[in-house]
Design a protein around this motif. Structure first.
Motif, PDB file in Angstrom:
ATOM      1  N   ILE A 139       0.843  -1.150  -0.156  1.00  0.00           N
ATOM      2  CA  ILE A 139      -0.052  -0.157   0.008  1.00  0.00           C
ATOM      3  C   ILE A 139       0.756   1.217  -0.149  1.00  0.00           C
ATOM      4  O   ILE A 139       0.704   2.131  -0.805  1.00  0.00           O
ATOM      5  CB  ILE A 139      -0.871   0.020   1.213  1.00  0.00           C
ATOM      6  N   LYS A 140       1.690   1.353   0.729  1.00  0.00           N
ATOM      7  CA  LYS A 140       2.831   2.405   0.867  1.00  0.00           C
ATOM      8  C   LYS A 140       3.496   2.756  -0.460  1.00  0.00           C
ATOM      9  O   LYS A 140       3.598   3.664  -0.957  1.00  0.00           O
ATOM     10  CB  LYS A 140       3.588   2.401   2.303  1.00  0.00           C
ATOM     11  N   ARG A 141       4.012   1.458  -0.857  1.00  0.00           N
ATOM     12  CA  ARG A 141       4.666   1.684  -2.031  1.00  0.00           C
ATOM     13  C   ARG A 141       3.893   2.137  -3.160  1.00  0.00           C
ATOM     14  O   ARG A 141       4.508   3.090  -4.008  1.00  0.00           O
ATOM     15  CB  ARG A 141       5.585   0.249  -2.359  1.00  0.00           C
ATOM     16  N   GLY A 142       2.683   1.852  -3.276  1.00  0.00           N
ATOM     17  CA  GLY A 142       1.834   2.083  -4.501  1.00  0.00           C
ATOM     18  C   GLY A 142       1.392   3.548  -4.368  1.00  0.00           C
ATOM     19  O   GLY A 142       1.405   4.200  -5.261  1.00  0.00           O
ATOM     20  N   LEU A 143       1.157   4.040  -3.227  1.00  0.00           N
ATOM     21  CA  LEU A 143       0.749   5.431  -3.078  1.00  0.00           C
ATOM     22  C   LEU A 143       1.982   6.321  -3.301  1.00  0.00           C
ATOM     23  O   LEU A 143       1.779   7.441  -3.746  1.00  0.00           O
ATOM     24  CB  LEU A 143       0.417   5.569  -1.632  1.00  0.00           C
ATOM     25  N   LEU A 144       3.246   5.943  -2.699  1.00  0.00           N
ATOM     26  CA  LEU A 144       4.340   6.751  -2.976  1.00  0.00           C
ATOM     27  C   LEU A 144       4.894   6.780  -4.527  1.00  0.00           C
ATOM     28  O   LEU A 144       4.986   7.875  -5.084  1.00  0.00           O
ATOM     29  CB  LEU A 144       5.547   6.301  -2.455  1.00  0.00           C
ATOM     30  N   GLU A 145       4.547   5.847  -5.231  1.00  0.00           N
ATOM     31  CA  GLU A 145       4.803   6.025  -6.830  1.00  0.00           C
ATOM     32  C   GLU A 145       3.944   6.886  -7.381  1.00  0.00           C
ATOM     33  O   GLU A 145       4.099   7.334  -8.281  1.00  0.00           O
ATOM     34  CB  GLU A 145       4.661   4.366  -7.262  1.00  0.00           C
ATOM     35  N   ARG A 146       2.442   7.148  -6.593  1.00  0.00           N
ATOM     36  CA  ARG A 146       1.620   7.976  -6.964  1.00  0.00           C
ATOM     37  C   ARG A 146       1.851   9.404  -6.552  1.00  0.00           C
ATOM     38  O   ARG A 146       1.219  10.306  -6.864  1.00  0.00           O
ATOM     39  CB  ARG A 146       0.325   7.922  -6.960  1.00  0.00           C
ATOM     40  N   GLY A 147       2.938   9.663  -6.027  1.00  0.00           N
ATOM     41  CA  GLY A 147       3.352  11.061  -5.428  1.00  0.00           C
ATOM     42  C   GLY A 147       2.900  11.419  -3.877  1.00  0.00           C
ATOM     43  O   GLY A 147       3.045  12.606  -3.815  1.00  0.00           O
TER      44      GLY A 147
END
Length: 253
Positions: A139-147
């Motif tokens: 979850i964290k990784r996916g959201l970080l990739e979206r800025g």
């Protein structure tokens, strides 16, 4: 119920998270053995928790324990940011505590949460993930990739129960367990830690119901044959029950 025939299933969900599944198995008279491997304990919130929650642009709850252990320390009705939950059970409890709408996906996994339309355009937003002592890095990784900016807030911790692996293995063999249901990588890893290397061949020969491709990958690394792994549609009780019934049917029992 611990009937030692008719393809019995081992359920390993934590205490309090398997009640509906066990009730359904009882109602259908399907044999099972229930053995939780971990329990949860509330963790006092850090001093920065109030400001994190107040300033968040969205708050994500990963489990029922995340909600209940936060609610014991914070009035969820005072949370003003949009609320998200990984699954329907977590979402329903959060809606009750907060008294307002909670968004959660049909696919009750991290991948499903990340697919929510409301979490696509999150660049520059600060999202808080309420969780236990580890997990949900996807979850964290996916959201970080979206800025997005992502912070974790721990409201509970998972604690392994003090269990004797050899006694468990002896019991499972005696009960003729054919299938093991696991709903987290942590439980999967703990099973192989509890059971000595001599007992791993027994684990490898069982059928397994798991809830995500990531769990399947972890299982393959532990030596479980791919043909022994069955992926449930998601981690809720009804999906797990459907998987048990489907797998039983394929075994012609």
């Amino acid at each position: 119920m611990t009937v030692a025939s008719d393809w019995p299933v081992l359920i390993t969900r934590p205490a309090g998270k398997a009640d509906q599944l066990l009730a359904s198995l009882d109602e259908m008279q399907l044999p099972y053995l229930y053995q939780p491997l971990i329990t949860t304990q509330m963790v006092p919130l850090s001093g920065k928790a109030p400001s994190l929650l107040q300033q968040a642009d969205g708050i994500i709850f990963v489990s029922v324990s995340a909600v209940s252990c936060l609610q014991q320390q914070v009035d969820c009705r005072e949370l003003t940011a949009p609320l998200y939950a990984v699954g329907s059970t977590t979402g329903s409890l959060l809606q009750k505590c907060a008294g307002r709408e909670v968004l959660f996906p049909q696919d009750q996994r991290s991948e499903g949460l990340l697919a929510l339309p409301a979490l696509q355009d999150v660049a520059g937003k600060h999202l808080v993930v309420v969780r236990g002592n580890a997990g949900r890095e996807l979850i964290k990784r996916g959201l970080l990739e979206r800025g997005a900016k992502v912070s974790y807030l721990q409201s509970y911790k998972r604690v392994p129960l003090p269990l004797d692996g050899q006694s468990l293995l002896d019991q499972w063999r005696q009960q003729q367990i054919q299938c093991i249901v696991v709903t987290s990588n942590e439980i999967l890893q703990l099973l192989f830690q509890l059971i000595s290397a001599e007992g791993h061949s027994w684990l490898w020969s069982r059928q397994w119901i798991m809830v995500s491709p990531r769990m399947r990958d972890a299982a393959l690394e532990l030596g479980i044959p791919e043909q022994c792994i069955f992926l449930s549609a998601n981690a809720n009780d009804q999906a797990l029950l459907d998987s048990i019934c489907q797998l039983r049917g394929s075994r012609h029992v």
